[in-house]
Write a protein that holds these residues in place. Sequence first.
Motif, PDB file in Angstrom:
ATOM      1  N   THR A  86      -0.546  -1.740  -7.284  1.00 60.24           N
ATOM      2  CA  THR A  86      -2.015  -1.997  -7.188  1.00 60.24           C
ATOM      3  C   THR A  86      -2.298  -3.361  -7.232  1.00 60.24           C
ATOM      4  O   THR A  86      -3.190  -3.680  -6.464  1.00 60.24           O
ATOM      5  CB  THR A  86      -2.964  -0.780  -8.886  1.00 60.24           C
ATOM      6  N   HIS A  87      -1.781  -3.674  -8.397  1.00 58.14           N
ATOM      7  CA  HIS A  87      -1.699  -5.636  -8.558  1.00 58.14           C
ATOM      8  C   HIS A  87      -1.656  -5.985  -6.886  1.00 58.14           C
ATOM      9  O   HIS A  87      -2.337  -6.937  -6.792  1.00 58.14           O
ATOM     10  CB  HIS A  87      -1.310  -6.199  -9.893  1.00 58.14           C
ATOM     11  N   ALA A  88      -0.663  -5.732  -6.310  1.00 57.94           N
ATOM     12  CA  ALA A  88       0.354  -6.746  -5.360  1.00 57.94           C
ATOM     13  C   ALA A  88      -0.999  -6.081  -4.309  1.00 57.94           C
ATOM     14  O   ALA A  88      -0.753  -6.745  -3.520  1.00 57.94           O
ATOM     15  CB  ALA A  88       1.469  -5.865  -4.851  1.00 57.94           C
ATOM     16  N   VAL A  89      -1.589  -4.961  -4.109  1.00 60.57           N
ATOM     17  CA  VAL A  89      -2.450  -4.479  -3.556  1.00 60.57           C
ATOM     18  C   VAL A  89      -3.567  -5.524  -3.162  1.00 60.57           C
ATOM     19  O   VAL A  89      -3.864  -6.177  -1.953  1.00 60.57           O
ATOM     20  CB  VAL A  89      -2.159  -3.257  -3.072  1.00 60.57           C
ATOM     21  N   ILE A  90      -4.232  -5.416  -4.180  1.00 65.12           N
ATOM     22  CA  ILE A  90      -5.144  -6.238  -4.459  1.00 65.12           C
ATOM     23  C   ILE A  90      -5.524  -7.588  -4.199  1.00 65.12           C
ATOM     24  O   ILE A  90      -6.176  -8.257  -3.185  1.00 65.12           O
ATOM     25  CB  ILE A  90      -5.725  -6.296  -6.090  1.00 65.12           C
ATOM     26  N   SER A  98       1.123  -1.140   0.180  1.00 67.55           N
ATOM     27  CA  SER A  98      -0.295  -0.092   0.226  1.00 67.55           C
ATOM     28  C   SER A  98       0.969   1.212   0.249  1.00 67.55           C
ATOM     29  O   SER A  98       0.508   2.148  -0.386  1.00 67.55           O
ATOM     30  CB  SER A  98      -1.131  -0.109   1.100  1.00 67.55           C
ATOM     31  N   SER A  99       2.292   1.548   0.789  1.00 65.12           N
ATOM     32  CA  SER A  99       2.703   2.852   0.971  1.00 65.12           C
ATOM     33  C   SER A  99       3.760   2.420  -0.351  1.00 65.12           C
ATOM     34  O   SER A  99       4.206   3.746  -1.080  1.00 65.12           O
ATOM     35  CB  SER A  99       3.518   2.331   2.062  1.00 65.12           C
ATOM     36  N   TYR A 100       3.892   1.789  -0.919  1.00 64.60           N
ATOM     37  CA  TYR A 100       4.736   1.600  -2.201  1.00 64.60           C
ATOM     38  C   TYR A 100       3.985   1.809  -3.500  1.00 64.60           C
ATOM     39  O   TYR A 100       4.113   2.679  -4.133  1.00 64.60           O
ATOM     40  CB  TYR A 100       5.053  -0.135  -2.464  1.00 64.60           C
ATOM     41  N   LEU A 101       2.406   1.822  -3.561  1.00 64.33           N
ATOM     42  CA  LEU A 101       1.271   2.100  -4.360  1.00 64.33           C
ATOM     43  C   LEU A 101       1.573   3.768  -4.655  1.00 64.33           C
ATOM     44  O   LEU A 101       1.348   4.799  -4.941  1.00 64.33           O
ATOM     45  CB  LEU A 101       0.133   1.690  -4.060  1.00 64.33           C
TER      46      LEU A 101
END
Length: 270
Positions: free
Chosen positions: A97-101, A57-60
Amino acid sequence: MAEWNSIPLEITYEVLGWIAFFAWSISFYPQVILNFRRKSVVGLNFDFVVLNLTKHSSYLIYNATLYFSSAVQKQYFEKYGFGEMIPVAANDVAFSTHAVILTAITLLQIAIYERGGQTVSKISLGIVSVVWLAAGVCFFIALPNHSWLWLIGVFNSIQVFMTLIKYIPQAFMNFNRKSTDGFSIGNILLDFLGGVANYAQMAVQSIDQNSWVNFYGNIGKTLLSLISIFFDLLFMVQHYLLYPERRPVPPKISKEKEALINEKESEENV
């Protein structure tokens, strides 16, 4: 904003970036699929997943802001020089984005599948709470002077910190159980490929520009690759060398019992 000096290097940069994107993005699926097939998350450390969600989330926030915000880009150029390139590519935003999902989906699996009595530790919940509280305080510090580059630098530092600690609970869990059962090695192999491709991408950009600013201008991306590669190697050692999967060995059949089985099969065939 700087332009590429070499078309082949520019193409290589893009190819490596998307290799990292697909490797890192696909790396989430083996664990999700394993959980689904087993209808269980036993063997997957919950702290790892919770810390991972904060990390991504922080990386996004960092990637999306630096990639899309002209105000932040202006501050970046003022600090590092207008001849430099923005150290965030489209694949970085897509991956985040994909990683958060996918991490959120994994958390949902933790909520609905067999957990074996495991819970998220108070230490991890405390770390996540303190991190987001600190991020909120930093937002209000940056607000008066519009110090947005500094603020997203804070989020970048958060993701580096979370990357550094998120693997530790899983590594200790594997050590204590003397097993990696329930933790997908496919995730690790793809994560390793993504880390190598990500680091190589930055090296290609530096070679083309004859400048290493992008390594310390985006220190988070640099450390992300190096830390991921280190822990991926550790997990590979645990999985393949220290705690290889124990497959059941079929029991030996005595010659007398084997003769009786063969005699019975012959009678059935008559």
